[in-house]
Design an enzyme around this catalytic site. Sequence first.
Site, PDB file in Angstrom:
ATOM      1  N   ASN A  10       0.820  -1.217   0.000  1.00 26.93           N
ATOM      2  CA  ASN A  10       0.000   0.000   0.000  1.00 26.93           C
ATOM      3  C   ASN A  10       0.848   1.257   0.000  1.00 26.93           C
ATOM      4  O   ASN A  10       2.031   1.234   0.345  1.00 26.93           O
ATOM      5  CB  ASN A  10      -0.862   0.077   1.280  1.00 26.93           C
ATOM      6  CG  ASN A  10      -1.968  -0.953   1.309  1.00 26.93           C
ATOM      7  OD1 ASN A  10      -2.369  -1.483   0.285  1.00 26.93           O
ATOM      8  ND2 ASN A  10      -2.458  -1.243   2.507  1.00 26.93           N
ATOM      9  N   LYS A  39       0.066  -4.210   5.261  1.00 32.36           N
ATOM     10  CA  LYS A  39       0.535  -5.196   6.251  1.00 32.36           C
ATOM     11  C   LYS A  39       1.488  -6.202   5.608  1.00 32.36           C
ATOM     12  O   LYS A  39       2.430  -6.672   6.241  1.00 32.36           O
ATOM     13  CB  LYS A  39      -0.648  -5.913   6.881  1.00 32.36           C
ATOM     14  CG  LYS A  39      -1.422  -4.986   7.799  1.00 32.36           C
ATOM     15  CD  LYS A  39      -2.538  -5.674   8.528  1.00 32.36           C
ATOM     16  CE  LYS A  39      -3.618  -4.677   8.905  1.00 32.36           C
ATOM     17  NZ  LYS A  39      -3.142  -3.527   9.654  1.00 32.36           N
ATOM     18  N   GLY A  40       1.235  -6.519   4.339  1.00 28.23           N
ATOM     19  CA  GLY A  40       2.111  -7.461   3.651  1.00 28.23           C
ATOM     20  C   GLY A  40       3.514  -6.897   3.522  1.00 28.23           C
ATOM     21  O   GLY A  40       4.492  -7.496   3.993  1.00 28.23           O
ATOM     22  N   LEU A 215      -1.789  -7.419  22.816  1.00 27.09           N
ATOM     23  CA  LEU A 215      -2.698  -6.646  23.672  1.00 27.09           C
ATOM     24  C   LEU A 215      -2.231  -5.205  23.846  1.00 27.09           C
ATOM     25  O   LEU A 215      -2.520  -4.578  24.865  1.00 27.09           O
ATOM     26  CB  LEU A 215      -2.773  -7.324  25.053  1.00 27.09           C
ATOM     27  CG  LEU A 215      -3.266  -8.775  25.062  1.00 27.09           C
ATOM     28  CD1 LEU A 215      -2.948  -9.447  26.389  1.00 27.09           C
ATOM     29  CD2 LEU A 215      -4.764  -8.824  24.782  1.00 27.09           C
ATOM     30  N   GLY A 216      -1.507  -4.675  22.874  1.00 28.78           N
ATOM     31  CA  GLY A 216      -1.028  -3.293  22.975  1.00 28.78           C
ATOM     32  C   GLY A 216      -0.144  -3.112  24.197  1.00 28.78           C
ATOM     33  O   GLY A 216       0.770  -3.905  24.446  1.00 28.78           O
ATOM     34  N   LYS A 217      -0.466  -2.051  24.974  1.00 30.59           N
ATOM     35  CA  LYS A 217       0.359  -1.730  26.157  1.00 30.59           C
ATOM     36  C   LYS A 217       0.397  -2.854  27.183  1.00 30.59           C
ATOM     37  O   LYS A 217       1.256  -2.899  28.046  1.00 30.59           O
ATOM     38  CB  LYS A 217      -0.244  -0.513  26.860  1.00 30.59           C
ATOM     39  CG  LYS A 217       0.057   0.771  26.170  1.00 30.59           C
ATOM     40  CD  LYS A 217      -0.438   1.905  27.050  1.00 30.59           C
ATOM     41  CE  LYS A 217      -0.574   3.162  26.230  1.00 30.59           C
ATOM     42  NZ  LYS A 217      -1.817   3.884  26.403  1.00 30.59           N
ATOM     43  N   THR A 242       1.532   2.800  14.108  1.00 32.71           N
ATOM     44  CA  THR A 242       1.383   2.128  12.812  1.00 32.71           C
ATOM     45  C   THR A 242       2.560   1.173  12.571  1.00 32.71           C
ATOM     46  O   THR A 242       3.713   1.568  12.731  1.00 32.71           O
ATOM     47  CB  THR A 242       1.325   3.160  11.655  1.00 32.71           C
ATOM     48  OG1 THR A 242       0.460   4.212  12.033  1.00 32.71           O
ATOM     49  CG2 THR A 242       0.852   2.532  10.360  1.00 32.71           C
ATOM     50  N   ASP A 246       2.922  -5.149  12.817  1.00 34.00           N
ATOM     51  CA  ASP A 246       3.627  -5.815  11.707  1.00 34.00           C
ATOM     52  C   ASP A 246       5.075  -6.118  12.088  1.00 34.00           C
ATOM     53  O   ASP A 246       5.620  -7.159  11.704  1.00 34.00           O
ATOM     54  CB  ASP A 246       3.589  -4.934  10.449  1.00 34.00           C
ATOM     55  CG  ASP A 246       2.165  -4.704   9.972  1.00 34.00           C
ATOM     56  OD1 ASP A 246       1.328  -5.611  10.140  1.00 34.00           O
ATOM     57  OD2 ASP A 246       1.881  -3.614   9.442  1.00 34.00           O
TER      58      ASP A 246
HETATM   59  O1  RIB Z   1      -0.504  -2.391   9.902  1.00 34.18           O
HETATM   60  C1  RIB Z   1      -0.355  -1.123   9.344  1.00 34.18           C
HETATM   61  C2  RIB Z   1      -0.745  -1.149   7.895  1.00 34.18           C
HETATM   62  O2  RIB Z   1      -2.124  -1.421   7.797  1.00 34.18           O
HETATM   63  C3  RIB Z   1      -0.542   0.168   7.183  1.00 34.18           C
HETATM   64  O3  RIB Z   1       0.732   0.272   6.605  1.00 34.18           O
HETATM   65  C4  RIB Z   1      -1.692   0.191   6.183  1.00 34.18           C
HETATM   66  O4  RIB Z   1      -1.298   0.200   4.841  1.00 34.18           O
HETATM   67  C5  RIB Z   1      -2.564  -1.004   6.523  1.00 34.18           C
HETATM   68  O5  RIB Z   1      -2.366  -2.067   5.664  1.00 34.18           O
END
Ligand code: RIB
Length: 299
Positions: A10, A39-40, A215-217, A242, A246
């Site tokens: 993306n 995410k990929g 679970l985040g924090k 963000t 990943d």
């Molecule tokens: O996990 C974050 C990603 O989720 C972003 O980079 C966005 O493109 C979505 O795919």
Amino acid sequence: MRILNFGSINLDYVYSVEHFVQPGETILADELQIFPGGKGLNQSIALARSGIPVFHAGMIGEGDDFLIELMKKAGVNTRYIRSSRESRTGNAVIQRDQSGNNCIILHGGANQRISREYIDEVLSDFSEKDFLLLQNEISNMAYLMEKAHERGMRIILNPSPMNEALRSCPLRYVNYFILNEIEIAQLLGGDEKREEEQIHEMLKRFPSSKIVLTLGKRGSLYAEEGMDYRQDIYPAKVMDTTAAGDSFTGYFVSGIWKGYSAKESMDLASKAASLAVASAGAEPSIPKIEELEAAFPSS
Ligand code: RIB
């Protein structure tokens, strides 16, 4: 043993906002930044930066070859990536608030052009020795899982975003689920449950799978038949969450690939996520293994 990541690529349009826009409200963003993401792509880059070989398959729109170059430069094998004439590269509209939290709207674009023929062509090079890493941002997920299973590949699924189409995929073939609180609740449905109950219910439904719940924090949980484990976070000054998930996924898979225990892999993944939240953007925030080792000298 190779890792194939069949996943999204993306462009992320990141709007820095004071708060997330509410229904009926119009707000002014302080800044717009454009980052490579998906995410990929993020997970392939995390795997490559962790120092292990990864093949990426996926689609971009014409004219965005710089994304392939960027992945190559990070160490990803891009030989299976294709361009679509019909669709633009997928994109994400991301609001980032002042605490570094985000919310994301996706437009699939070329990510939704993954055809059965293309899947067959790529999978024909892989076998039961290999792993297939998947998220849920591309088309033909059910077919992909069926065909990978037929070839004996081990499947790692990050079911994000969770939706109806994914629910009807053959999830029983998944060896590892890596998912967050929202995704596990959507997958299980039913009443609200505590996280320990959720992960055990996942195990009941998928007894031969291994489950990682982020679970985040509050850290993360791991469970497999007869064993569970809680991992704390490594605290960091949060700038942008963000791609933290990943980075976690990429480094967890990297640990498993290197033969680390689940505990060691969770620890490595938490370190990677803690570095990722401390800088802006998706791809740019994913740490290299050298950065991780410098930040956590005992790693
Ligand atoms: O996990 C974050 C990603 O989720 C972003 O980079 C966005 O493109 C979505 O795919």
